[in-house]
Design an enzyme around this catalytic site. Structure first.
Site, PDB file in Angstrom:
ATOM      1  N   ASP A  78     130.701 -47.357 -54.050  1.00 49.08           N
ATOM      2  CA  ASP A  78     131.129 -46.258 -55.106  1.00 49.08           C
ATOM      3  C   ASP A  78     132.561 -45.876 -54.972  1.00 49.08           C
ATOM      4  O   ASP A  78     133.311 -46.120 -54.054  1.00 49.08           O
ATOM      5  CB  ASP A  78     130.241 -45.041 -54.615  1.00 49.08           C
ATOM      6  CG  ASP A  78     130.399 -44.483 -53.573  1.00 49.08           C
ATOM      7  OD1 ASP A  78     130.518 -45.371 -52.480  1.00 49.08           O
ATOM      8  OD2 ASP A  78     130.466 -43.238 -53.449  1.00 49.08           O
ATOM      9  N   GLU A 139     128.714 -43.561 -50.543  1.00 46.76           N
ATOM     10  CA  GLU A 139     129.509 -43.320 -49.388  1.00 46.76           C
ATOM     11  C   GLU A 139     130.308 -41.856 -49.591  1.00 46.76           C
ATOM     12  O   GLU A 139     130.162 -41.152 -48.553  1.00 46.76           O
ATOM     13  CB  GLU A 139     130.492 -44.228 -48.786  1.00 46.76           C
ATOM     14  CG  GLU A 139     131.218 -44.304 -47.498  1.00 46.76           C
ATOM     15  CD  GLU A 139     132.567 -43.197 -47.359  1.00 46.76           C
ATOM     16  OE1 GLU A 139     132.934 -42.802 -46.580  1.00 46.76           O
ATOM     17  OE2 GLU A 139     133.018 -43.071 -48.690  1.00 46.76           O
TER      18      GLU A 139
END
Ligand code: ZN
Length: 372
Positions: A78, A139
């Site tokens: 991400d 994350e």
């Protein structure tokens, strides 16, 4: 295509693949295809279902031939906003966005370096350890992908996270634990012009408490910050509620807990003194990374960095990464420098030479593990 053009090509493909926290589906598909083409068996765990995301973490395994310990490499899929529709530019050996988005080198640099390092090892026919590649979701904003990672699928005893905004060659061996705190002081509303004496200002109570509180740098290992505050409804109403959000960090979990206790006690005591109330939401976010230079994971990272022709440098950071979660789950993990700069900003950049160096380090880790 040379190795270097292939690496740059992979990096550009990844940054132009849209992805966001909990919206990593397209990125996961692209990465899964690349991993399968290199002979990995790829699984997705149920982390996505647990946190309401499009996909789980990618867990990929490839059997080696060296008979040595498995090597685990990890990067996250991400990125923060604005991070879609990225149009990368390369000028004088530096990659940037066009200025309207982030670049997304955090963490496409890690993803691309892992893919290139493995590809190179396969092509050169070097001895290979068993490889475990973990590409995490979510994350950013709390390490929620690795927090929900199915660790039962992993057998490696150490892990390398390729996601630090430090120069290539850096090894993050220390990173603090974090607790998120919210304190809410609740006083009493009253008309500020007609009968202010009937009110209790939450702002005034909080102000008194804050002057009695240790904040900022607490000791060399511990920090505390209240970074967001809001309160009040109108200029003519005594402020009833004042809310503060912050975090407490320390390399030593007990010191972090001690500081949180201190803040909670001061708010409680001061609120009671003024006839107000206090509510606290305390949320443990993650544990620390606190590795010794003698630990195997650090020794092998240093050896690989030297093997890649660079000088290893141990560093501490104030931020968190997936390494915090791996360490908490009993897998010593260090975060390695990828060379990206200005992460999470429109000025984010990455030197092509740094991208090449981090791929060299991944390749060297593979060689190092095969010979260990
Ligand atoms: Zn990152």
């Amino acid at each position: 295509m040379t190795e270097r053009t292939r690496l740059l090509d992979t990096f550009l493909t990844l940054v132009t693949t849209d992805t966001q926290t909990k919206r990593e589906g397209r990125m996961a598909d692209v990465l899964q295809a690349r991993l399968e083409a290199m002979g990995f068996a790829v699984m997705r765990d149920d982390a996505g279902e647990r946190i309401g995301g499009e996909t789980g973490n990618l867990i990929a395994k490839r059997k080696g031939n060296s008979g040595s310990a498995p090597l685990l490499l990890c990067a996250h899929m991400d990125r923060v906003s604005p991070g879609t529709g990225i149009r990368p530019q390369i000028k004088d050996g530096v990659i940037t966005s066009d200025g309207t988005t982030i670049l997304g080198a955090d963490d496409a640099a890690g993803l691309a370096a892992i893919l290139e390092g493995v590809q190179r090892a396969i092509e050169q026919g070097v001895a290979m350890p068993d490889l475990e590649v973990v590409f995490t979701i979510a994350e950013e904003g709390g390490l929620n992908g690795s927090k929900n990672l199915d660790f039962s699928l992993l057998s490696a005893r150490e892990a390398y996270i390729i996601d630090s905004s430090t120069p290539v060659g850096s090894i993050i061996h220390q990173a603090p634990a974090q607790t998120k705190v919210t304190y809410r002081v609740i006083g009493k509303a009253a008309h500020g012009g007609v009968e202010p004496e009937k009110g209790i200002s939450a702002l005034v109570v909080a102000a008194h408490a804050l002057t009695r509180m240790k904040l900022g740098r607490i000791d060399p290992e511990t920090t505390a910050n209240l970074g967001v505050a809001r309160g009040g409804t109108a200029t003519n109403i005594v402020m009833e509620t004042f809310e503060m959000h912050g975090d407490v960090r320390s390399l030593v979990t007990a010191k972090m807990d001690e500081q949180v206790k201190h803040m909670t006690e001061v708010f409680e005591r001061t609120a009671a003194e003024f006839g107000a109330r206090m509510e606290a939401d305390i949320e443990f976010a993650y544990g620390p990374v606190n590795l010794s230079p003698d630990d195997t994971v650090i020794q092998r990272a240093s050896a690989a960095i030297r093997r890649a022709g660079l000088t290893p440098s141990l560093r501490a950071t104030g931020g968190g990464s997936d390494a915090n979660i791996f360490n908490a789950r009993g897998i010593p993990a260090c975060n390695l420098g990828t060379g990206y700069r200005g992460a999470h900003s429109l000025q984010e950049s990455l030197e092509v030479a740094e991208l090449e160096r981090i791929a060299d380090v991944v390749f060297a880790l593979i060689v190092e593990y095969a010979s260990a």
